[in-house]
Design a protein around this motif. Structure first.
Motif, PDB file in Angstrom:
ATOM      1  N   THR A   1       9.353 -61.218 -11.343  1.00 22.22           N
ATOM      2  CA  THR A   1       8.618 -60.054 -11.854  1.00 22.22           C
ATOM      3  C   THR A   1       9.509 -58.822 -11.899  1.00 22.22           C
ATOM      4  O   THR A   1       9.312 -57.936 -12.720  1.00 22.22           O
ATOM      5  N   THR A   2      10.491 -58.746 -11.001  1.00 24.05           N
ATOM      6  CA  THR A   2      11.559 -57.751 -11.074  1.00 24.05           C
ATOM      7  C   THR A   2      12.661 -58.225 -10.148  1.00 24.05           C
ATOM      8  O   THR A   2      12.553 -59.279  -9.499  1.00 24.05           O
TER       9      THR A   2
ATOM     10  N   ALA B   1       8.681 -59.099  -5.119  1.00 29.09           N
ATOM     11  CA  ALA B   1       8.896 -59.716  -6.435  1.00 29.09           C
ATOM     12  C   ALA B   1       8.767 -61.227  -6.309  1.00 29.09           C
ATOM     13  O   ALA B   1       9.170 -61.813  -5.300  1.00 29.09           O
TER      14      ALA B   1
ATOM     15  N   ALA C   1      12.576 -54.870  -5.158  1.00 25.34           N
ATOM     16  CA  ALA C   1      11.185 -54.961  -4.683  1.00 25.34           C
ATOM     17  C   ALA C   1      11.014 -56.244  -3.870  1.00 25.34           C
ATOM     18  O   ALA C   1      11.141 -57.350  -4.410  1.00 25.34           O
TER      19      ALA C   1
ATOM     20  N   GLN D   1      10.228 -49.851  -7.671  1.00 23.14           N
ATOM     21  CA  GLN D   1       9.387 -50.201  -6.520  1.00 23.14           C
ATOM     22  C   GLN D   1       7.948 -49.709  -6.699  1.00 23.14           C
ATOM     23  O   GLN D   1       6.985 -50.450  -6.458  1.00 23.14           O
TER      24      GLN D   1
ATOM     25  N   HIS E   1       6.217 -51.751  -9.429  1.00 25.31           N
ATOM     26  CA  HIS E   1       5.907 -53.117  -8.998  1.00 25.31           C
ATOM     27  C   HIS E   1       4.691 -53.123  -8.082  1.00 25.31           C
ATOM     28  O   HIS E   1       3.807 -53.976  -8.185  1.00 25.31           O
TER      29      HIS E   1
END
Length: 429
Positions: free
Chosen positions: A210-211, A219, A216, A421, A424
């Motif tokens: 997701t990142t 993630a 993050a 961050q 997310h």
């Protein structure tokens, strides 16, 4: 290599394996091709490459089977590294840069053979036809298709074919390279040419996240992505995907799988034309080191052709524009600047030419943050949720609405990790 070979051998549908250079080798070759060195320094770098390759050979059950061919490749590498024109000729640079893939394909075919499967080391230059733009060669699709059908198809009937990514050859047979990350691109081009059902990319992470999990903590891998989403993510900074990889896959509807060679049991991400779910938010990417250029002139007001002049100059100097915003008398646009290559090309000459028609301001120190998803233009509340998450930060440029799959903004590089961050947390946690 042992892990990768097990993955290949355990899937009987796998017929072609495209390999990159062994870790560290390409960086050494790049330094040999681009950095002025003494004879002694060249020898030291060559010895470092030899040490990497020999460590692999020494782990083989029968090193003698590949050692003569490897020594021939190492001799060719040294000859190119010591060539008096290596720093000044792009064709020689590409020959030298191809050596890493050529060596690793030789060794990997031996690893597969030791696991009990017949394997051949195939020279991709026979089929991967490109133009003569050394360093960033453009594949010639029709020729690749015809050559692959004629020369590569018969080989896969009776053995696993191991070949090189990143490398090609022009019409004269001169070695070319496709640019960094070209191994995934090569695999997709061959999959397209041979009408493959699946192109698998085995890397060091269990799929597309997701990142960036280094930014993050929460993630997580995505089970699926559409070609369009994957292309947006690759273009805007997802390192696990090469931007060009999606093009051949999309043209022939070849499914792409991304998984971890270190942990294949963890599964990965499937990239395909139609996904089961199309959420408004799929992932967040960050692309570092962006340049913002603002051109301004009162003459632009109600004038025709000004944008054409500006972008004509940019195209002439082979610079690629990403984001664009306009007002009545000014235009701002961003340029990707990996390893300061744009800073070198956005030189006094480019600026001087722009200054004949407008005032020019060049700013550095930015990152590009992109939210990738679906139906973002039409889904209610999408943009408000994103902007609420970053309301405390200064956004220098915003690009939204050009397609339904992304919303991008330019931010100060000092803020970008915090912004990712916050986004997310707001969108995925």
């Amino acid at each position: 290599m042992q892990n990768c070979a097990r993955i290949v051998v355990n899937n009987t549908a796998t017929r072609i394996v495209v390999v990159s250079a062994a870790a560290g080798v390409t960086n050494h070759l790049v330094s040999l091709a681009h950095t002025p060195m003494t004879q002694e320094q060249i020898g030291e770098v060559c010895n470092a490459i030899v040490a990497i390759e020999m460590a692999i050979v020494d782990s083989l059950a029968e090193p003698a089977a590949v050692l003569p061919k490897l020594n021939d490749l190492l001799d060719e590498m040294r000859e190119l590294a010591y060539h008096e024109e290596i720093l000044h000729r792009d064709d020689l640079k590409d020959q030298l840069l191809s050596m890493g893939e050529r060596m690793s394909s030789l060794l990997f075919s031996a690893v597969i053979a030791e696991q009990g499967q017949p394997a051949i080391n195939f020279d991709v230059r026979k089929v991967l036809r490109t133009d003569s733009e050394f360093g960033e060669a453009v594949p010639q699709l029709e020729e690749i298709s015809a050559l692959s059908q004629r020369l590569l198809q018969p080989e896969i009937e009776h053995a696993i074919v191991v070949t090189q990514g990143f490398v090609g050859a022009d019409e004269q047979g001169k070695t070319t390279t496709l640019g960094r990350g070209g191994s995934d691109f090569t695999a997709a081009l061959l999959a397209e040419a041979l009408h493959a059902e699946v192109c698998e990319i085995w890397t060091d992470v269990a799929g597309v996240y997701t990142t960036d999990p280094r930014i993050a903590e929460k993630a997580h891998p995505l089970p699926e992505l559409s070609f369009e989403e994957a292309a947006e993510m690759a273009t805007f900074g997802a390192k696990v995907l090469h931007p060009a990889t999606m093009e051949p896959a999309l043209r022939k509807n070849v499914k792409v799988f991304v998984g971890s060679s270190k942990a294949p049991e963890q599964g990965g991400t499937w990239i395909m034309r139609d996904c089961e779910h199309e959420p408004p938010y799929r992932a967040i990417t960050r692309r570092k080191d962006q340049v913002m250029v603002t051109v301004k002139t009162p003459k632009m007001m109600y004038a025709q052709g000004f944008l054409q002049q500006v972008f004509g100059i940019i195209a002439k100097h082979r610079l690629s524009v990403d984001l664009v915003t306009t007002s009545e008398i000014s235009v701002s646009f961003t340029l990707d600047n990996p390893a300061n290559s744009v800073a070198q090309r956005l030189n006094k000459e480019t600026i001087a030419e722009l200054e004949t028609i407008c005032d020019v301001n060049v700013e550095h120190g930015f990152d590009l943050v992109t939210v990738v998803g679906n139906h973002m233009q039409t889904a209610k509340g999408v943009s408000s949720k994103i902007f609420a998450a970053v309301s405390q930060y200064n956004l220098r440029m915003i690009c939204f609405g050009a397609n339904p799959h992304n919303l991008s903004f330019l931010v100060n590089e000092s803020d970008s990790a915090d912004i990712v961050q916050h986004l997310h947390k707001a969108l995925f946690e």
